[in-house]
Design a protein around this motif. Structure first.
Motif, PDB file in Angstrom:
ATOM      1  N   ALA A 226       0.842  -1.645   0.383  1.00 55.04           N
ATOM      2  CA  ALA A 226      -0.080   0.072  -0.056  1.00 55.04           C
ATOM      3  C   ALA A 226       1.167   1.430   0.418  1.00 55.04           C
ATOM      4  CB  ALA A 226      -1.144   0.250   1.421  1.00 55.04           C
ATOM      5  N   THR A 227       0.580   2.359  -0.737  1.00 58.42           N
ATOM      6  CA  THR A 227       1.438   3.599  -0.693  1.00 58.42           C
ATOM      7  C   THR A 227       0.695   4.667   0.170  1.00 58.42           C
ATOM      8  OG1 THR A 227      -0.119   4.435  -3.161  1.00 58.42           O
ATOM      9  CG2 THR A 227       2.012   3.266  -2.740  1.00 58.42           C
ATOM     10  N   ASP A 228      -0.618   4.454   0.005  1.00 57.33           N
ATOM     11  CA  ASP A 228      -1.297   5.867   0.697  1.00 57.33           C
ATOM     12  C   ASP A 228      -1.224   5.841   1.980  1.00 57.33           C
ATOM     13  OD1 ASP A 228      -5.184   4.363   2.048  1.00 57.33           O
ATOM     14  OD2 ASP A 228      -2.834   3.152   0.701  1.00 57.33           O
ATOM     15  N   ALA A 229      -1.341   6.879   3.036  1.00 51.86           N
ATOM     16  CA  ALA A 229      -1.256   6.637   4.720  1.00 51.86           C
ATOM     17  C   ALA A 229      -2.097   5.623   5.482  1.00 51.86           C
ATOM     18  CB  ALA A 229      -1.463   8.609   5.192  1.00 51.86           C
ATOM     19  N   GLN A 230      -3.284   5.763   4.706  1.00 50.82           N
ATOM     20  CA  GLN A 230      -4.279   4.397   5.580  1.00 50.82           C
ATOM     21  C   GLN A 230      -3.821   2.792   5.537  1.00 50.82           C
ATOM     22  OE1 GLN A 230      -6.640   6.012   7.785  1.00 50.82           O
ATOM     23  NE2 GLN A 230      -6.423   3.657   9.034  1.00 50.82           N
ATOM     24  N   GLY A 231      -3.007   3.409   4.591  1.00 47.63           N
ATOM     25  CA  GLY A 231      -3.166   1.558   3.630  1.00 47.63           C
ATOM     26  C   GLY A 231      -2.074   1.281   4.685  1.00 47.63           C
ATOM     27  N   ILE A 232      -1.270   2.524   4.158  1.00 41.42           N
ATOM     28  CA  ILE A 232       0.315   1.923   6.069  1.00 41.42           C
ATOM     29  C   ILE A 232      -0.188   1.499   6.753  1.00 41.42           C
ATOM     30  CG2 ILE A 232       2.845   2.464   6.130  1.00 41.42           C
ATOM     31  CD1 ILE A 232       2.793   4.519   3.433  1.00 41.42           C
ATOM     32  N   ALA A 233      -1.002   2.906   7.367  1.00 40.98           N
ATOM     33  CA  ALA A 233      -0.717   2.899   8.939  1.00 40.98           C
ATOM     34  C   ALA A 233      -1.304   1.011   9.900  1.00 40.98           C
ATOM     35  CB  ALA A 233      -1.418   3.312   9.372  1.00 40.98           C
ATOM     36  N   ASP A 234      -2.522   0.957   8.470  1.00 38.85           N
ATOM     37  CA  ASP A 234      -3.519  -0.270   8.584  1.00 38.85           C
ATOM     38  C   ASP A 234      -2.205  -1.755   8.077  1.00 38.85           C
ATOM     39  OD1 ASP A 234      -5.607   0.920   8.622  1.00 38.85           O
ATOM     40  OD2 ASP A 234      -6.367   0.663   6.838  1.00 38.85           O
ATOM     41  N   ASN A 235      -1.378  -1.874   7.720  1.00 38.21           N
ATOM     42  CA  ASN A 235      -0.462  -2.871   7.670  1.00 38.21           C
ATOM     43  C   ASN A 235       0.881  -3.033   8.647  1.00 38.21           C
ATOM     44  OD1 ASN A 235       2.532  -2.896   6.161  1.00 38.21           O
ATOM     45  ND2 ASN A 235       0.572  -4.644   5.473  1.00 38.21           N
ATOM     46  N   THR A 236       0.860  -1.488   8.953  1.00 35.73           N
ATOM     47  CA  THR A 236       1.775  -1.655  10.347  1.00 35.73           C
ATOM     48  C   THR A 236       0.749  -2.805  11.407  1.00 35.73           C
ATOM     49  OG1 THR A 236       2.343   0.211   9.874  1.00 35.73           O
ATOM     50  CG2 THR A 236       3.270  -0.090  11.671  1.00 35.73           C
ATOM     51  N   VAL A 237      -0.340  -1.991  11.874  1.00 37.04           N
ATOM     52  CA  VAL A 237      -0.767  -2.588  12.506  1.00 37.04           C
ATOM     53  C   VAL A 237      -1.334  -4.409  12.336  1.00 37.04           C
ATOM     54  CG1 VAL A 237      -3.214  -2.974  13.726  1.00 37.04           C
ATOM     55  CG2 VAL A 237      -2.752  -0.359  13.252  1.00 37.04           C
ATOM     56  N   THR A 238      -1.150  -4.196  11.104  1.00 32.11           N
ATOM     57  CA  THR A 238      -1.028  -6.341  10.650  1.00 32.11           C
ATOM     58  C   THR A 238      -0.092  -7.047  10.928  1.00 32.11           C
ATOM     59  OG1 THR A 238      -3.164  -5.348   9.559  1.00 32.11           O
ATOM     60  CG2 THR A 238      -1.697  -7.767   9.250  1.00 32.11           C
TER      61      THR A 238
END
Length: 357
Positions: A278-290
């Motif tokens: 993911a390249t957007d900020a929300q996608g990066i944050a969600d991937n970090t939590v996962t």
């Protein structure tokens, strides 16, 4: 009333009280008799002077029965002719009590012949210490990776309002990537070490039972190291090992929990890898939590793996886990369990009530 000692021959006037022991030599007193004034009885060993002078009278030979009559309380005693036997010498001293500085090795030795316990079991593969060290190091790397990604998620939240220093942002990004790569290598190393240990343990267990492993080595490696395939076959190999060693009854639950958590960790890890592009900020944050959740699940799976490993290494292959108990035997020699109950003697409990202890 007169009583004569059977040992020393002394006559004692006990008056009107019967006694049992001689006051002089502590011998047994004969039955009481009345005082006799017809002869001189002063405690001699012969009945009378006339009988002492005549040897035939002492033996009771050649005399009429009236002449052989003795006063009450007397009896004839046969003695050996000749000189009296020599006195027994005093026993020699036994000396001091023996003492030993160490336990003596002489004496009876019990030899117990145990069936199947004298066979040497070949052992190979990694040592238990090596497997334990590898698992602990991998868990430490996974914990550090989860912590770094947690810090990275905090920086992402802070970056929504505050512009981060490029050095801080770069360090957080590349440090997370480096720790992730090291974690992947450590997980692979742990899988290889555990596979080698499983192969060696199965070989030793089957050799102790007297036959070879039913699965070849290449099947064990292929089923334990190939991703997604090992989710089914690796726990199967472990369950087979527990069955061979008679430990499945108390290792079934840890193995089942470890299996389910391993499958869940694999699913979450695949999802985290799929969303890492993911390249957007929300996608990066969600991937970090996962990713944080995936690292924590992998850490928990390794903890359960270490628990299962210790369950096997708690006892060596040569030591059986069976516990022999006493079983009652009837008159015909047939053994039966105490828990067996016939329909006539079985206790019937109503529903909703616990049986009596």
């Amino acid at each position: 009333m007169i009583q004569v000692c059977s040992a020393c021959g002394t006559r004692w006037n006990v008056r009107d009280r019967r006694r049992a022991w001689c006051p002089r030599c502590n011998g047994t007193l004969l039955a009481p008799s009345t005082p006799d004034t017809g002869g001189d009885w002063t405690g001699g060993t012969a009945p009378s002077q006339t009988q002492q002078a005549n040897p035939t009278t002492e033996r009771g030979l050649g005399t009429p029965p009236s002449a052989r009559l003795l006063p009450p309380g007397y009896r004839w005693i046969a003695v050996r002719p000749g000189a009296p036997p020599p006195r027994r010498g005093t026993p020699r001293p036994l000396g001091p009590t023996p003492r030993y500085s160490v336990i003596p090795r002489w004496g009876l030795i019990d030899h117990f012949d145990t069936v199947g316990q004298q066979r040497e079991v070949p052992r190979s593969g990694p040592s238990p210490a090596m497997v334990r060290t590898t698992l602990i190091a991998t868990m430490a790397i996974l914990g550090a990776a989860a912590l770094i990604h947690l810090v990275r998620y905090g920086l992402l939240i802070l970056n929504r309002t505050v512009l981060l220093n490029p050095w801080v942002a770069g360090a957080a990004t590349w440090l997370g990537i480096a720790v992730s790569v090291v974690a992947v290598f450590m997980v692979v190393a742990s899988a290889v070490v555990l596979t080698n240990w499983l192969i060696a343990r199965r070989a030793a267990a089957f050799a102790y039972r007297g036959h070879e492993d039913s699965r070849p080595v290449w099947v064990l490696r292929w089923g334990s190291l190939v991703p997604l395939v090992n989710l089914l076959w690796a726990p199967t190999f472990v369950i087979e090992l527990a069955g061979v060693e008679d430990r499945l009854s108390w290792l079934r639950r840890p193995i089942t929990v470890w299996w389910l958590l391993w499958v869940l960790s694999t699913v979450v890890s695949i999802f985290a890898f799929a969303t890492s592009f993911a390249t957007d900020a929300q996608g990066i944050a969600d991937n970090t939590v996962t990713t944080i959740i995936a690292y924590l699940l992998a850490l928990a799976a390794l903890l359960l793996t270490l628990r299962v490993f210790r369950g096997f290494e708690r006892q060596p292959v040569e030591r059986r886990t069976k516990r022999w108990v006493m079983v009652p035997v009837d008159a015909d020699g047939n053994a039966h369990s105490r828990t067996e109950a016939t329909p006539d003697t079985a206790a019937v409990e109503s529903e909703g009530q616990n049986p009596a202890a």
